[in-house]
Design an enzyme around this catalytic site. Structure first.
Site, PDB file in Angstrom:
ATOM      1  N   ASN A 191       0.841  -1.201   0.000  1.00 44.64           N
ATOM      2  CA  ASN A 191       0.000   0.000   0.000  1.00 44.64           C
ATOM      3  C   ASN A 191       0.872   1.245   0.000  1.00 44.64           C
ATOM      4  O   ASN A 191       2.100   1.170   0.040  1.00 44.64           O
ATOM      5  CB  ASN A 191      -0.956  -0.001   1.191  1.00 44.64           C
ATOM      6  CG  ASN A 191      -0.226   0.152   2.524  1.00 44.64           C
ATOM      7  OD1 ASN A 191       0.986   0.022   2.601  1.00 44.64           O
ATOM      8  ND2 ASN A 191      -0.960   0.411   3.588  1.00 44.64           N
TER       9      ASN A 191
ATOM     10  N   GLN B 188     -10.280  -0.890  -3.190  1.00 42.42           N
ATOM     11  CA  GLN B 188      -9.024  -1.413  -2.670  1.00 42.42           C
ATOM     12  C   GLN B 188      -9.260  -1.885  -1.238  1.00 42.42           C
ATOM     13  O   GLN B 188      -9.726  -1.125  -0.402  1.00 42.42           O
ATOM     14  CB  GLN B 188      -7.979  -0.295  -2.696  1.00 42.42           C
ATOM     15  CG  GLN B 188      -6.662  -0.594  -2.020  1.00 42.42           C
ATOM     16  CD  GLN B 188      -5.699   0.562  -2.168  1.00 42.42           C
ATOM     17  OE1 GLN B 188      -5.086   0.743  -3.215  1.00 42.42           O
ATOM     18  NE2 GLN B 188      -5.566   1.368  -1.122  1.00 42.42           N
TER      19      GLN B 188
ATOM     20  N   ASN C  36      -5.071   8.906  31.222  1.00 40.92           N
ATOM     21  CA  ASN C  36      -3.768   9.179  31.829  1.00 40.92           C
ATOM     22  C   ASN C  36      -3.399  10.650  31.916  1.00 40.92           C
ATOM     23  O   ASN C  36      -2.782  11.074  32.880  1.00 40.92           O
ATOM     24  CB  ASN C  36      -2.661   8.450  31.045  1.00 40.92           C
ATOM     25  CG  ASN C  36      -2.549   6.985  31.407  1.00 40.92           C
ATOM     26  OD1 ASN C  36      -2.343   6.641  32.562  1.00 40.92           O
ATOM     27  ND2 ASN C  36      -2.704   6.121  30.419  1.00 40.92           N
ATOM     28  N   ILE C  37      -3.753  11.442  30.902  1.00 36.69           N
ATOM     29  CA  ILE C  37      -3.060  12.723  30.712  1.00 36.69           C
ATOM     30  C   ILE C  37      -3.412  13.809  31.725  1.00 36.69           C
ATOM     31  O   ILE C  37      -2.859  14.906  31.649  1.00 36.69           O
ATOM     32  CB  ILE C  37      -3.278  13.255  29.291  1.00 36.69           C
ATOM     33  CG1 ILE C  37      -4.771  13.483  29.033  1.00 36.69           C
ATOM     34  CG2 ILE C  37      -2.667  12.339  28.264  1.00 36.69           C
ATOM     35  CD1 ILE C  37      -5.040  14.283  27.791  1.00 36.69           C
TER      36      ILE C  37
ATOM     37  N   LYS D 276      -3.189  12.932  35.031  1.00 39.54           N
ATOM     38  CA  LYS D 276      -2.566  12.400  36.240  1.00 39.54           C
ATOM     39  C   LYS D 276      -1.326  13.207  36.605  1.00 39.54           C
ATOM     40  O   LYS D 276      -0.868  14.066  35.847  1.00 39.54           O
ATOM     41  CB  LYS D 276      -2.219  10.921  36.046  1.00 39.54           C
ATOM     42  CG  LYS D 276      -3.441  10.005  36.003  1.00 39.54           C
ATOM     43  CD  LYS D 276      -3.058   8.569  35.692  1.00 39.54           C
ATOM     44  CE  LYS D 276      -4.287   7.675  35.660  1.00 39.54           C
ATOM     45  NZ  LYS D 276      -3.981   6.303  35.184  1.00 39.54           N
TER      46      LYS D 276
ATOM     47  N   GLU E 221     -14.939   3.743  37.086  1.00 39.53           N
ATOM     48  CA  GLU E 221     -14.087   3.007  36.146  1.00 39.53           C
ATOM     49  C   GLU E 221     -14.702   1.642  35.825  1.00 39.53           C
ATOM     50  O   GLU E 221     -14.023   0.623  35.833  1.00 39.53           O
ATOM     51  CB  GLU E 221     -12.680   2.836  36.723  1.00 39.53           C
ATOM     52  CG  GLU E 221     -11.998   4.143  37.101  1.00 39.53           C
ATOM     53  CD  GLU E 221     -10.593   3.967  37.660  1.00 39.53           C
ATOM     54  OE1 GLU E 221      -9.959   2.918  37.378  1.00 39.53           O
ATOM     55  OE2 GLU E 221     -10.125   4.864  38.387  1.00 39.53           O
TER      56      GLU E 221
ATOM     57  N   TRP F  50     -14.883   2.305  31.793  1.00 43.00           N
ATOM     58  CA  TRP F  50     -13.440   2.504  31.643  1.00 43.00           C
ATOM     59  C   TRP F  50     -12.948   2.028  30.269  1.00 43.00           C
ATOM     60  O   TRP F  50     -12.299   1.019  30.126  1.00 43.00           O
ATOM     61  CB  TRP F  50     -12.681   1.816  32.767  1.00 43.00           C
ATOM     62  CG  TRP F  50     -11.310   2.398  32.976  1.00 43.00           C
ATOM     63  CD1 TRP F  50     -10.109   1.780  32.776  1.00 43.00           C
ATOM     64  CD2 TRP F  50     -10.990   3.718  33.435  1.00 43.00           C
ATOM     65  NE1 TRP F  50      -9.070   2.634  33.069  1.00 43.00           N
ATOM     66  CE2 TRP F  50      -9.592   3.834  33.487  1.00 43.00           C
ATOM     67  CE3 TRP F  50     -11.770   4.821  33.805  1.00 43.00           C
ATOM     68  CZ2 TRP F  50      -8.948   5.002  33.888  1.00 43.00           C
ATOM     69  CZ3 TRP F  50     -11.120   5.988  34.209  1.00 43.00           C
ATOM     70  CH2 TRP F  50      -9.724   6.063  34.236  1.00 43.00           C
TER      71      TRP F  50
END
EC number: 3.2.1.8
Length: 521
Positions: free
Chosen positions: A8, A117, A209-210, A212, A414, A469
């Site tokens: 590709n 394709q 995460n970002i 924390k 969560e 979560w």
């Protein structure tokens, strides 16, 4: 499979070709590198299923890269990009079946003007090789309709939950954890499939995460007053543009890989450390108060041990040790957060407290003490990483009720429901339950029971919301975090399958919200 395939030319890298050695082989030298073949016009590929048998090298598996089947209408290059096969589904040296359903709202793949394709490409930061052993396209029946039969979440599900907007079924926040730069393949800012599912069903998001400690306050320059908000700001701003609220996660967490080195190596006094933490909490909460859509925070995360009796974490917590071997940092964090924002909800968040055990007892003791001394805690976050068979719904409800009875808000922060419980007696990977119609419908009932139980024991004014979560089974944290799974994708814990299609679990969640009887039918 020795003709028709070619390299590709998508993504940041271009694949110059493929080789043939008991299958089509390509070297996964970068993101977007793969192999394709053409389906001649006219095509009726809408709702068709593409199934490939692949075998990845040990290098590819170790790289953590994923695979994506895709299709493109040649010349226009309109494509199908929603399919995904996570690294956890692949075993080095073993044939693995990956699938994709071609499904676009504009029916772009039913056309006469162009060839199509069809191919597969590596995503992430791949190395090693991928061998395509076989490829099969199964066309949709001439008159297709949604089926109520659940199929493996490792492939494309034909199940329709018939839930228009999950968020519209509740008077409290319905949230989901998402990724940004911490997991580029699932980045909510760039992955349109993630955006579609999130914007349709959820009105609150949590950053995986970002937001924390180590992401917002890494102290890379050696100056404790330095904070890094760029990625988290982009995430919060995106949410605001979609009228989605943010639950901040988390201001204080002991886990070593999430604690900046400057905190671990703190050489000052305990009073100086606590003053630094006051600034840490105050700066972050103040910054996001100005955004206007961060409505709650996990102020402190997982500060209690799992023993009996449960105690405050000590030697495994930088915050405890640097605070003079004291848990005083917890109440200091709540006080600093409240001073920064008088209106934001402030939660203590933990796992296994849904078991109604010694840890739950210690939790109730802590919040009772906080209330007696006017420590500004709003509620408790129950992470709720549970299994089909544990804990019992009776213990889950009893634990939540203990917090509700204190007049605090209860938030499920969560939620995921794993099909397999690796802690069960006699469990092994070789005898693991597979995701079938039976297990999918049992999971549906489990989700329903939990959501309905939440509504039963938590008064309406104290419902802080329910957050799932993760979006799809492809990016659940459990595959890599649960060592007993041995790297296998054996959890299938979320509401959507690998390709963002509904699972029965979504219907179960909706039934729990609406008061519909919880069944495995």
């Amino acid at each position: 499979m020795t003709t028709g395939w070619r390299g590709n030319s998508t993504g940041a890298n271009t694949n110059s070709g493929v080789t043939y050695d008991k299958g089509v082989v390509f070297t996964a030298s970068g993101d977007g590198v793969g192999a394709v073949f053409d389906v001649a016009k006219p095509t009726q590929l809408e709702k068709a299923t593409v199934e490939m048998m692949v075998n990845v090298s040990s290098e590819f598996k170790a790289s953590g890269a994923n695979l994506q089947i895709y299709a493109q209408v040649k010349n226009t290059w309109a494509g199908e990009w929603d399919c995904w096969s996570g690294n956890g589904e692949l075993t080095a040296g073993t044939d693995s079946k990956v699938t994709c359903t071609i499904s676009e709202t504009d029916n772009r793949f039913n056309q006469t003007a162009n060839d199509v394709q069809v191919g597969i490409q590596a995503k992430g930061t791949p190395t090693g090789t991928v061998t395509i052993k076989s490829a099969k396209i199964t066309l949709a029946p001439a008159t297709s309709s949604s089926s109520s039969t659940a199929t493996s979440s490792a492939s494309t599900s034909s199940y329709a939950a018939n839930v228009a907007h999950l968020k519209d079924l509740a008077t409290f926040p319905i949230g989901v954890s998402v990724s940004n730069t911490d997991a580029p393949a699932y980045n909510i800012l760039t992955n349109t499939a993630e955006q579609t599912v999130v914007e349709k069903h959820f009105n609150q998001m949590t950053a995986g995460n970002i937001m924390k400690v180590s992401y917002l306050h890494p102290n890379n320059t050696g100056n404790a007053s330095d904070f890094t908000f760029t990625n988290a700001d982009a995430f919060v701003d995106y949410a605001k543009s979609k009228d989605i609220k943010i639950h901040g996660h988390a201001l204080i967490w002991h886990s070593s890989y999430q604690v900046p080195n400057f905190m671990k190596n703190w050489a000052g006094t305990s009073d100086e450390f606590l003053t630094m933490l006051d600034t840490h909490v105050n700066t972050i909460v103040t910054h996001y108060k100005a955004k206007g859509n961060v409505t709650s925070w996990d102020v402190v995360n997982e500060a209690l041990t799992d023993g009996s009796p449960s105690t405050f974490r000590s030697t495994d917590s930088t915050f405890y040790m640097k605070s003079g071997n004291s848990a005083v940092y917890i109440e200091r964090a709540f006080k600093a957060a409240r001073l920064a924002d008088a209106n934001v909800d402030l939660y203590y968040n933990d796992y296994n407290i849904d078991q109604n055990n010694a840890k739950t007892t210690k939790l109730v003791e802590m919040v009772t003490d906080f209330q007696a001394r006017s420590i500004p805690i709003t509620g408790v976050g129950f992470q709720m990483h549970v299994f089909m068979d544990y804990p019992s719904i009776e213990n889950i409800k009893a634990a939540m009720k203990k917090i509700a009875d204190k007049g605090l808000k209860v938030k499920i922060t969560e939620l995921d429901v794993a099909i397999n419980n690796p802690y069960s007696s006699g469990w092994s990977v070789s005898t693991a339950t597979q995701y079938t119609s039976t297990s999918a419908l049992a999971q549906k009932k489990r989700y329903c029971d939990i959501v309905a139980g939440y509504k039963e024991v938590v008064p309406e004014a104290q419902r802080g919301g329910i957050t799932v979560w993760g979006t799809t089974d492809a990016n659940t944290w459990l595959t890599s975090a649960t060592s007993q799974y041995n790297g296998q994708a054996l959890a299938w814990p979320l509401l959507f399958d690998n390709n963002y299609n509904d699972k029965p679990a979504l219907r179960g969640f909706a039934d729990g919200l609406t008061g519909t009887a919880c069944t495995n039918l």
